[in-house]
Design a protein around this motif. Structure first.
Motif: not given
Length: 165
Positions: A43-50, A86-87, A108-112
């Motif tokens: 979630q922290a990783h995602i929040d860095g972008y979102v 997130a998953c 993971f790369k797709t999510a990135q």
């Protein structure tokens, strides 16, 4: 609001895999503490972008949740795209080593790539039930903000440099 839960991970990847990744050989239950830590990291990783585009924390999507007592009830849930990302990110974090062709790495790369597209304003978080997951930050999309600058002219003359050698 948590983007994903332990149960989301179990539903997507199976309990057996998660037991092996979180608790090790011989264990019979998922180490929920370890899995929740990986979900928090994801979630922290995602929040860095979102967070470049949307005000954090996200409000969530309003999803219908009717009950016999309240047929018009709703609940706030994360956008489905964030649940998936997130998953996928948390699962990637659980693996020590992953080959580039492995499904975990590919997901993971797709999510990135999805996160980079959101951060660049090329994609948005959608709520399938309508509405927005939260307010967008003004100027988040390229070209939406005004750049202000001011400076005073500087003049260098022999008199202004007197005393410097």
């Amino acid at each position: 609001m948590n983007y994903a839960t332990v149960q989301d991970m179990i539903d997507r990847f199976g309990e057996l895999e998660l037991i092996q990744l979180t608790a090790g050989a011989g264990a019979v239950v998922v180490d929920a503490t370890k899995l929740e830590r990986m979900l928090a990291d994801a979630q922290a990783h995602i929040d860095g972008y979102v967070g470049l585009v949307y005000a954090l924390p996200l409000l969530g999507c309003v999803k219908p949740a009717p009950t016999p007592q309240q047929p018009t009830a709703t609940e706030l849930v994360p956008p489905p795209l964030l649940v998936r990302m997130a998953c996928d990110v948390a699962r990637y974090y659980l693996y020590d080593q992953v080959a580039p062709e492995h499904e975990v790495f590919v997901r993971f790369k797709t999510a990135q790539r999805d996160l980079e597209a959101i951060a660049a304003g090329k994609a948005v978080l959608a709520c399938p039930w309508g509405g927005e997951p939260g307010p967008q930050i003004t100027g988040a999309v390229s070209g939406e903000c005004e750049v202000m600058h001011s400076f005073s002219p500087r003049y260098i003359t022999d008199d202004s440099l007197a005393g410097y050698r």
